[in-house]
Design a protein around this motif. Sequence first.
Motif, PDB file in Angstrom:
ATOM      1  N   CYS A 133       0.826  -1.212   0.000  1.00 40.51           N
ATOM      2  CA  CYS A 133       0.000   0.000   0.000  1.00 40.51           C
ATOM      3  C   CYS A 133       0.859   1.261   0.000  1.00 40.51           C
ATOM      4  O   CYS A 133       0.476   2.284  -0.594  1.00 40.51           O
ATOM      5  CB  CYS A 133      -0.930  -0.009   1.205  1.00 40.51           C
ATOM      6  N   ALA A 137       0.601   4.221  -2.731  1.00 41.35           N
ATOM      7  CA  ALA A 137       0.306   5.597  -2.327  1.00 41.35           C
ATOM      8  C   ALA A 137       1.374   6.585  -2.785  1.00 41.35           C
ATOM      9  O   ALA A 137       1.069   7.775  -2.958  1.00 41.35           O
ATOM     10  CB  ALA A 137       0.169   5.670  -0.806  1.00 41.35           C
ATOM     11  N   LEU A 255      -1.522   5.674   3.097  1.00 45.16           N
ATOM     12  CA  LEU A 255      -1.777   6.962   2.452  1.00 45.16           C
ATOM     13  C   LEU A 255      -1.644   8.118   3.431  1.00 45.16           C
ATOM     14  O   LEU A 255      -1.076   9.165   3.084  1.00 45.16           O
ATOM     15  CB  LEU A 255      -3.181   6.957   1.842  1.00 45.16           C
ATOM     16  N   ASN A 259       1.174  11.023   2.904  1.00 45.11           N
ATOM     17  CA  ASN A 259       0.664  12.375   2.728  1.00 45.11           C
ATOM     18  C   ASN A 259       1.299  13.337   3.733  1.00 45.11           C
ATOM     19  O   ASN A 259       1.713  14.452   3.375  1.00 45.11           O
ATOM     20  CB  ASN A 259      -0.860  12.364   2.869  1.00 45.11           C
ATOM     21  N   TYR A 298      -6.548   6.228  -5.595  1.00 40.77           N
ATOM     22  CA  TYR A 298      -5.804   5.351  -4.693  1.00 40.77           C
ATOM     23  C   TYR A 298      -6.702   4.235  -4.155  1.00 40.77           C
ATOM     24  O   TYR A 298      -6.288   3.066  -4.076  1.00 40.77           O
ATOM     25  CB  TYR A 298      -5.226   6.165  -3.543  1.00 40.77           C
TER      26      TYR A 298
END
Length: 423
Positions: A133, A137, A255, A259, A298
Amino acid sequence: MSINYPDPYGPPVVPQDPAPVVPLPFHRLALLRGRRGRWWRPLAGTVVVGVGTALLMMVFVVASEVGGVILDRPTDADDMRTWGSIGDMAVELLSIAIAIPAVLLAARWVQGRPAGTVSSVTGRLRRRWLGLCLWLALPVVVVSLGITFLLPGTGDSGGEAEWVGWRSFLLALVMLCCFVPLQAAAEEYVFRGWLVQAVGSWLRSPWMAVLPQAVLFAAAHGWGTAWGFADLVVFGGVMGLLAVRTGGLEASIALHTLNNWVGMGIAAGIKGALDSDETAADMGWVEAAVDIPTILIYAAAVLWFARRRGIATVSTVAPQAPAVHVTSPHPWPTYYSPLGAQHGQQSGPVGYRAPSDGQGAAGAAPRVAPPLGWASPGGQVQPADVRVSPPHVPSAQPAPTDQARTPNGPEAPPATRPPHAPS
């Protein structure tokens, strides 16, 4: 649970196992303990999470203040000891990360379920899926940030940015790499973990379990602009659905972490940017128009890879079986033989000598019975592990014959008996 012996020399009667537990989706994992008391446990656990997080945060802030007084650190406008831009950011991130142990303890103590079920349906954080993941991302976050900076009116900050220098920049990057994952994971454990499962224990629909936490997640970041609030609601809702559809928090943690990494990493290179109070709630409509589609892209990529790789979406954690206690009317203690299932050994009273099984000499060393209730090394006692003491064997007697018996022994057969003499 106990094993009763209706016949002293008969086989033990083992009660039947309960019906298998129906697999539960992620938002219903708070019901692993059972339905008894389910209506008040999420409420009590939420109070424990809130109060526990506040107490731990207070202890952490007090420790920071005491350390600042000892080291004679300067004070800020709020008369609090300051550690500089990087140090204050580290304190803020760690004060949020403290929520993780509060959530795990509430799940374990209040709801009586494994703490790892807050992470995923497998009872743990799936690290390989988390790594995948993160790779998914990375391009999404980079593309979203690049588009945002290229759009007119979003790439400039209203003034000329000043470079902080390589030393401060690298030191800030190291701090962010250590503490941002903990801060992002803590927010996911509170909102997409605890709150989703708390509401899911009452309501079966995943949508009803996801929507409340999305609004609370946006409200926790404060009110900046309507577009920023809407972006946070979309982020919280999509991440909550990903937690349900993938069976864990890995996709949302990935994510959220990337971010914050990228955003704070850019701010670390600009002098004074880490001291800013601006959050995602302050974004304008242009940033929200770019960020919301990237979140949806995403989510689509994660769901596609989850189906391809067969990621578990329902619980595989079974409730712990109760301990087995054995009661027997035998005059000697009954115990379990750890090797009995493998070597055909039998247990018996203290000093009992097992007969030869063809692999060892007859009359082996006497056995010493361990205390009552001793379990096999595997932990949980299965019916196959139960070995009962051998029944009493009566003394050997000759096989019955058709001969008549007298007090002095068997009589001779009638055919060999001498004829009676006439009177």
